[in-house]
Write an enzyme that holds these catalytic residues in place. Structure first.
Site, PDB file in Angstrom:
ATOM      1  CB  SER A  75      36.926  41.375  40.738  1.00 52.89           C
ATOM      2  OG  SER A  75      37.071  42.433  41.668  1.00 52.89           O
ATOM      3  CG  ASP A 105      30.922  48.215  50.410  1.00 55.36           C
ATOM      4  OD1 ASP A 105      31.444  47.995  49.299  1.00 55.36           O
ATOM      5  OD2 ASP A 105      30.955  49.323  50.969  1.00 55.36           O
ATOM      6  CB  CYS A 108      38.097  45.216  32.269  1.00 57.41           C
ATOM      7  SG  CYS A 108      39.048  46.756  32.418  1.00 57.41           S
ATOM      8  CB  THR A 109      42.581  45.878  29.511  1.00 53.57           C
ATOM      9  OG1 THR A 109      41.924  47.104  29.851  1.00 53.57           O
ATOM     10  CG2 THR A 109      43.312  46.064  28.197  1.00 53.57           C
ATOM     11  NE  ARG A 144      42.224  54.178  32.512  1.00 55.93           N
ATOM     12  CZ  ARG A 144      42.125  54.106  33.845  1.00 55.93           C
ATOM     13  NH1 ARG A 144      41.461  55.035  34.514  1.00 55.93           N
ATOM     14  NH2 ARG A 144      42.679  53.110  34.504  1.00 55.93           N
ATOM     15  CG  ASN A 177      34.837  55.163  40.771  1.00 52.51           C
ATOM     16  OD1 ASN A 177      34.342  56.198  40.353  1.00 52.51           O
ATOM     17  ND2 ASN A 177      34.100  54.135  41.165  1.00 52.51           N
TER      18      ASN A 177
END
Length: 334
Positions: free
Chosen positions: A119, A33, A150-151, A233, A181
């Site tokens: 991911s 990173d 994720c959904t 959201r 984010n």
């Protein structure tokens, strides 16, 4: 022991390390990173959504020491220059959000890694895997796969049960999703020019798009063209819920649907009859937690609309599924 490298130590990368530390047979040996290592260690140790890390992390030259074990830390922008071959990396968990195309993700393979799990949603030239839904589509010849979103990991198990048991003719999903984010904390120009995500995330319900409904066809091909959806959201930092309104090929009862979901429950797909709220799913390891109390059917002259609902922690639920996929992928590759 499967050696894992994490590329991108953001929300998902940090939680992946937490989860992998709990899985026998998996070992994170390197992290890459561009952010300062001391900042990364601090954000790993203290997490506003998931709570404090229940362990120890120290920073030393070129490495973290996590629970007494050294994890090498790099800050290399070009993944092809990373020493994955030298370190014997079996699988890279690609969490930057920048290398979501096959050709770009294969830079890790060119650097010496054997396999890559992205991911994020990826292109049609890669297999998209939701564990315990279609992981058996993998045959071990793949080098790069996607762990979906994720959904999609929340929607797919619920949609699979409905389609397998009753047949889905068509449907529309809505995810009531925690802010992320890619939204602003206060009003200001959005980097992608999105007027709604430019608004303060914690003070409004913010309509947004989601590719989860259409991406479901990459996981369950029989549903291609049958589902669409959107997102709302909302002002919570994590903990989300997916509602699926569907027209089925046969008439059903609430009891039949709930029984089918309960029968299908596993480590990835939970089932509850408790009257829970989003705070109750923060930190869960299920990719999707079906809520039997919210199943509804509207029947007009024998024509039905069926509503089913499943919860997920858009951070930890997804990360848990990614790690399951990674573990399975590594095993079949050997």
């Amino acid at each position: 022991m499967t050696k894992v490298a994490i590329n991108g130590f953001g929300r998902i990368g940090r939680l992946a390390l937490r989860r992998i530390l709990e899985v026998p047979g998996l070992e994170v040996v390197a992290i890459n990173d561009l952010t300062d290592a001391k900042m990364l260690a601090h954000l790993f140790k203290y997490d506003s959504s998931q709570g404090r890390f229940n362990g120890e992390i120290e920073v030393k030259e070129g490495a973290f020491v996590v629970n007494g074990k050294e994890v090498k830390v790099f800050a290399e922008a070009d993944p092809e220059k990373l020493p994955w071959g030298e370190l014997g990396i079996d699988v890279v968990l690609e969490c930057t959000g920048f290398f979501t195309k096959k050709e770009k993700a294969e830079a890790h393979v060119r650097a010496g890694a054997k396999k890559v799990v992205i991911s994020a949603p990826a292109g049609n030239d890669l297999k998209t895997i939701v564990f315990n839904v279609n992981n058996e589509d993998l045959d071990g010849t793949e080098t790069v796969i996607s762990g979906a979103s994720c959904t999609t990991n929340c929607l797919a198990p619920m949609a699979k049960v409905l389609n397998d048991k009753f047949g889905i003719e068509k449907g529309f999903m809505t995810t009531i999703h925690a802010y992320t984010n890619d939204q602003n904390t206060l009003d200001g120009p959005h980097r992608k020019g999105d007027f709604r995500r430019a608004r303060a995330a914690a003070v409004s319900i913010i309509p947004n798009s989601t590719g989860a409904a259409k991406a479901i066809a990459q996981v369950i091909p029989e549903l291609k063209g049958k589902l669409d959806g959107n997102a709302q959201r909302v002002p919570v930092p994590t903990g989300s819920v997916t509602e699926l309104i569907s027209v089925l090929k046969k008439n059903v009862t609430v009891e039949e649907i709930n029984a089918a979901m309960k029968e299908a429950a596993n480590e990835s797909f939970g089932y509850t009859e408790d009257e829970i709220v989003s705070a109750d799913v923060v930190g869960i390891s299920y990719g999707s937690l079906f809520d039997a109390t919210l199943t509804k059917i509207v029947d007009v002259d024998g024509s039905q609309l069926v509503k089913t609902v499943s919860w997920y922690d858009n951070e930890m639920s997804y990360t848990s599924q990614l790690v399951r996929t990674l573990e399975y992928f590594a095993k079949i590759a050997k």
